[in-house]
Scaffold this motif. Structure first.
Motif, PDB file in Angstrom:
ATOM      1  N   THR A  42      46.356  23.497  73.807  1.00 39.08           N
ATOM      2  CA  THR A  42      47.066  24.570  73.096  1.00 39.08           C
ATOM      3  C   THR A  42      48.199  24.010  72.246  1.00 39.08           C
ATOM      4  O   THR A  42      48.394  24.427  71.093  1.00 39.08           O
ATOM      5  N   GLU A  43      48.927  23.049  72.785  1.00 32.15           N
ATOM      6  CA  GLU A  43      50.052  22.460  72.043  1.00 32.15           C
ATOM      7  C   GLU A  43      49.564  21.759  70.780  1.00 32.15           C
ATOM      8  O   GLU A  43      50.194  21.868  69.719  1.00 32.15           O
ATOM      9  N   ILE A  44      48.446  21.052  70.872  1.00 31.30           N
ATOM     10  CA  ILE A  44      47.912  20.349  69.697  1.00 31.30           C
ATOM     11  C   ILE A  44      47.440  21.335  68.635  1.00 31.30           C
ATOM     12  O   ILE A  44      47.712  21.159  67.440  1.00 31.30           O
ATOM     13  N   VAL A  45      46.751  22.389  69.055  1.00 26.39           N
ATOM     14  CA  VAL A  45      46.270  23.389  68.101  1.00 26.39           C
ATOM     15  C   VAL A  45      47.441  24.094  67.417  1.00 26.39           C
ATOM     16  O   VAL A  45      47.432  24.309  66.196  1.00 26.39           O
ATOM     17  N   ILE A  46      48.470  24.462  68.172  1.00 26.84           N
ATOM     18  CA  ILE A  46      49.633  25.139  67.588  1.00 26.84           C
ATOM     19  C   ILE A  46      50.364  24.216  66.627  1.00 26.84           C
ATOM     20  O   ILE A  46      50.773  24.624  65.527  1.00 26.84           O
ATOM     21  N   LYS A  50      50.610  25.255  62.715  1.00 26.76           N
ATOM     22  CA  LYS A  50      51.906  25.483  62.067  1.00 26.76           C
ATOM     23  C   LYS A  50      52.090  24.557  60.864  1.00 26.76           C
ATOM     24  O   LYS A  50      52.583  24.967  59.810  1.00 26.76           O
ATOM     25  N   ALA A  51      51.706  23.300  61.028  1.00 29.02           N
ATOM     26  CA  ALA A  51      51.855  22.348  59.925  1.00 29.02           C
ATOM     27  C   ALA A  51      50.975  22.731  58.747  1.00 29.02           C
ATOM     28  O   ALA A  51      51.400  22.660  57.580  1.00 29.02           O
ATOM     29  N   GLY A  56      50.413  25.391  53.325  1.00 33.40           N
ATOM     30  CA  GLY A  56      49.511  26.294  52.617  1.00 33.40           C
ATOM     31  C   GLY A  56      50.008  26.713  51.247  1.00 33.40           C
ATOM     32  O   GLY A  56      49.231  26.828  50.300  1.00 33.40           O
ATOM     33  N   GLN A  57      51.326  26.949  51.132  1.00 36.58           N
ATOM     34  CA  GLN A  57      51.876  27.361  49.840  1.00 36.58           C
ATOM     35  C   GLN A  57      51.695  26.269  48.786  1.00 36.58           C
ATOM     36  O   GLN A  57      51.416  26.559  47.614  1.00 36.58           O
ATOM     37  N   TYR A  58      51.831  25.033  49.207  1.00 36.52           N
ATOM     38  CA  TYR A  58      51.641  23.916  48.282  1.00 36.52           C
ATOM     39  C   TYR A  58      50.162  23.769  47.911  1.00 36.52           C
ATOM     40  O   TYR A  58      49.837  23.443  46.768  1.00 36.52           O
ATOM     41  N   ILE A  59      49.294  23.995  48.882  1.00 36.28           N
ATOM     42  CA  ILE A  59      47.859  23.905  48.611  1.00 36.28           C
ATOM     43  C   ILE A  59      47.465  24.928  47.557  1.00 36.28           C
ATOM     44  O   ILE A  59      46.751  24.622  46.598  1.00 36.28           O
ATOM     45  N   LEU A  60      47.936  26.186  47.731  1.00 30.70           N
ATOM     46  CA  LEU A  60      47.576  27.253  46.798  1.00 30.70           C
ATOM     47  C   LEU A  60      48.029  26.920  45.382  1.00 30.70           C
ATOM     48  O   LEU A  60      47.248  27.022  44.427  1.00 30.70           O
ATOM     49  N   PHE A  61      49.283  26.503  45.232  1.00 32.31           N
ATOM     50  CA  PHE A  61      49.786  26.188  43.903  1.00 32.31           C
ATOM     51  C   PHE A  61      49.054  24.990  43.309  1.00 32.31           C
ATOM     52  O   PHE A  61      48.716  24.973  42.114  1.00 32.31           O
ATOM     53  N   LEU A 236      44.935  15.126  63.443  1.00 27.52           N
ATOM     54  CA  LEU A 236      45.180  13.716  63.751  1.00 27.52           C
ATOM     55  C   LEU A 236      46.666  13.440  63.966  1.00 27.52           C
ATOM     56  O   LEU A 236      47.048  12.640  64.826  1.00 27.52           O
ATOM     57  N   GLU A 237      47.513  14.105  63.175  1.00 28.22           N
ATOM     58  CA  GLU A 237      48.956  13.935  63.361  1.00 28.22           C
ATOM     59  C   GLU A 237      49.380  14.437  64.738  1.00 28.22           C
ATOM     60  O   GLU A 237      50.202  13.800  65.425  1.00 28.22           O
ATOM     61  N   ALA A 238      48.816  15.577  65.145  1.00 31.70           N
ATOM     62  CA  ALA A 238      49.143  16.113  66.470  1.00 31.70           C
ATOM     63  C   ALA A 238      48.726  15.138  67.569  1.00 31.70           C
ATOM     64  O   ALA A 238      49.464  14.927  68.547  1.00 31.70           O
ATOM     65  N   LEU A 239      47.541  14.524  67.418  1.00 32.27           N
ATOM     66  CA  LEU A 239      47.104  13.527  68.386  1.00 32.27           C
ATOM     67  C   LEU A 239      48.031  12.319  68.393  1.00 32.27           C
ATOM     68  O   LEU A 239      48.352  11.762  69.451  1.00 32.27           O
ATOM     69  N   LEU A 240      48.434  11.903  67.199  1.00 33.76           N
ATOM     70  CA  LEU A 240      49.304  10.736  67.063  1.00 33.76           C
ATOM     71  C   LEU A 240      50.626  10.965  67.789  1.00 33.76           C
ATOM     72  O   LEU A 240      51.096  10.122  68.552  1.00 33.76           O
ATOM     73  N   VAL A 241      51.229  12.127  67.541  1.00 36.74           N
ATOM     74  CA  VAL A 241      52.517  12.439  68.159  1.00 36.74           C
ATOM     75  C   VAL A 241      52.382  12.569  69.673  1.00 36.74           C
ATOM     76  O   VAL A 241      53.273  12.178  70.429  1.00 36.74           O
ATOM     77  N   SER A 242      51.240  13.097  70.115  1.00 30.76           N
ATOM     78  CA  SER A 242      51.057  13.365  71.544  1.00 30.76           C
ATOM     79  C   SER A 242      50.688  12.127  72.347  1.00 30.76           C
ATOM     80  O   SER A 242      51.133  11.971  73.487  1.00 30.76           O
ATOM     81  N   TYR A 243      49.878  11.236  71.772  1.00 28.48           N
ATOM     82  CA  TYR A 243      49.273  10.186  72.577  1.00 28.48           C
ATOM     83  C   TYR A 243      49.673   8.755  72.224  1.00 28.48           C
ATOM     84  O   TYR A 243      49.447   7.842  73.022  1.00 28.48           O
ATOM     85  N   VAL A 244      50.204   8.528  71.020  1.00 29.28           N
ATOM     86  CA  VAL A 244      50.574   7.159  70.643  1.00 29.28           C
ATOM     87  C   VAL A 244      52.032   6.923  71.009  1.00 29.28           C
ATOM     88  O   VAL A 244      52.907   7.634  70.524  1.00 29.28           O
ATOM     89  N   PRO A 245      52.312   5.944  71.851  1.00 30.15           N
ATOM     90  CA  PRO A 245      53.704   5.680  72.255  1.00 30.15           C
ATOM     91  C   PRO A 245      54.579   5.320  71.066  1.00 30.15           C
ATOM     92  O   PRO A 245      54.176   4.549  70.183  1.00 30.15           O
ATOM     93  N   ALA A 246      55.776   5.883  71.060  1.00 27.49           N
ATOM     94  CA  ALA A 246      56.691   5.632  69.944  1.00 27.49           C
ATOM     95  C   ALA A 246      57.081   4.171  69.850  1.00 27.49           C
ATOM     96  O   ALA A 246      57.248   3.625  68.756  1.00 27.49           O
ATOM     97  N   ASP A 247      57.205   3.512  71.006  1.00 25.87           N
ATOM     98  CA  ASP A 247      57.620   2.110  70.960  1.00 25.87           C
ATOM     99  C   ASP A 247      56.556   1.211  70.350  1.00 25.87           C
ATOM    100  O   ASP A 247      56.848   0.165  69.772  1.00 25.87           O
ATOM    101  N   LEU A 248      55.274   1.619  70.454  1.00 28.20           N
ATOM    102  CA  LEU A 248      54.195   0.838  69.846  1.00 28.20           C
ATOM    103  C   LEU A 248      54.315   0.868  68.327  1.00 28.20           C
ATOM    104  O   LEU A 248      54.184  -0.153  67.646  1.00 28.20           O
TER     105      LEU A 248
END
Length: 343
Positions: A42-46, A50-51, A56-61, A236-248
């Motif tokens: 749920t956290e990854i989907v949200i 949201k992102a 979306g506004q930039y995509i439309l323009f 992919l960004e959600a996966l990156l933030v969730s699973y890739v360690p920041a120190d790596l």
């Protein structure tokens, strides 16, 4: 009977094409998360939703702008940049390279046509280096994901890299290099055989039925294209933030100095991400410790040396020109990253 025997092949081909799409990859990724880590699904989907809604506004323009440029035939204005004195051509080619809404298919006959007609390699190189880096949709998407300072910095870098490459090739050409840059080339025919400099844009395109049809077609095609790639990018960004360690991330491309920027440029060269996927992923990497300079170097190097761009360059020009193109692109990415980090 013939229809019955052909239908499975068509269905099989359609299914294979569907499996290769970003939509299928998104479904597979989310399904794997649901199975392997259901508490985080749920956290990854949200996060991704949201992102995507924010962008979306930039995509439309961006889609409206790109469809308008295509429907009016504004591409012919780029061809006029390659008329007149060589210095003027380099400046205009670098500038228009950041504005030209060309797909990779259209760039090939455009560049080949210019070289075949005798346009100087210096001006063509200026366009070739700046064009993959930025265009109106990429500018807006980069701004939505990384902020306007980063987007403007990338646009300035695109023009500056085009100018640097153009004048560098001009100096080498005067020294006797690149006398015959082109390989033997035959246009594919899917996008024409190069620019038609006698054509004029039709700004009030809605007065012509054919141009209205093209506007609608471009709007739907580009809208779906951007939507699917950005949806994948944010997942992919959600996966990156969730699973890739920041120190790596911090150890690889974090920290101060020139080395992380060089590493980012060299990593970005083979690890190609198109200009619509890269900004969201880099936003996640920067949250994990990647410096702004390294992010800029990664983005510039990845765009200049992308697999499609490299294939196009290799098919058109001789190895010496190809090596020069690649060297200018990677070197320019490193310099751009260093300057952006200092600013």
């Amino acid at each position: 009977m013939a229809e019955l025997t052909q239908s499975p092949k068509v269905a099989g081909k359609t299914l294979l094409e569907l499996i290769k799409t970003p939509w299928a990859l998104i479904i597979v990724i989310l399904a794997l998360v649901a199975v392997l880590d259901p508490g985080n699904w749920t956290e990854i989907v949200i996060f991704a939703g949201k992102a995507l809604a924010h962008t979306g506004q930039y995509i439309l323009f961006a889609v409206l702008l790109l469809s308008y440029l295509k429907a009016t035939g504004a591409e012919v204005m780029v061809a006029r940049a390659f008329e007149g004195r060589e210095t003027r051509m380099i400046f205009l080619a670098a500038l228009f390279g950041g504005l030209a809404p060309f797909c990779s298919c259209e760039v090939i006959p455009f560049i080949a046509g210019l070289l075949a007609l005798g346009a100087p390699l210096s001006a063509v190189m200026a366009f070739w280096l700046s064009s993959p880096l930025i265009d109106p949709p990429t500018l807006l998407i980069t701004a939505g994901a990384l902020g306007w300072p980063f987007a403007i910095g990338k646009a300035v870098a695109a023009v500056a890299l085009g100018l640097f490459g153009g004048f560098a090739v001009r100096a080498l050409t005067r020294g006797g290099a690149f006398a015959e840059p082109l390989r033997e080339y035959k246009p594919a025919g899917c996008c024409g055989c190069g620019p038609k400099q006698d054509d004029k844009p039709v700004w009030t395109f809605w007065q012509e039925p054919e141009r209205r049809v093209r506007f609608r077609a471009e709007f739907v095609q580009n809208g779906l294209f951007l939507l699917k790639w950005l949806a994948l990018a944010y997942v992919l960004e959600a996966l990156l933030v969730s699973y890739v360690p920041a120190d790596l991330i911090a150890r690889a491309v974090g920290g101060e100095g020139v080395l992380p920027i060089i590493v980012a440029a060299l990593v970005g060269m083979p690890a190609y991400l198109n200009s619509y996927v890269a900004p969201p992923l880099l936003a996640g990497l920067m949250e994990q410790g990647m410096t702004a300079g390294a992010a800029m170097a990664f983005m510039v190097a990845g765009a200049v040396s992308s697999i499609p761009a490299m294939a196009a360059v290799w098919s058109l020009v001789k190895p010496r020109v190809f090596a020069t193109y690649l060297g200018l692109g990677v070197g320019g990415a490193i310099v751009t990253g260093i300057l952006f980090q200092m600013v």
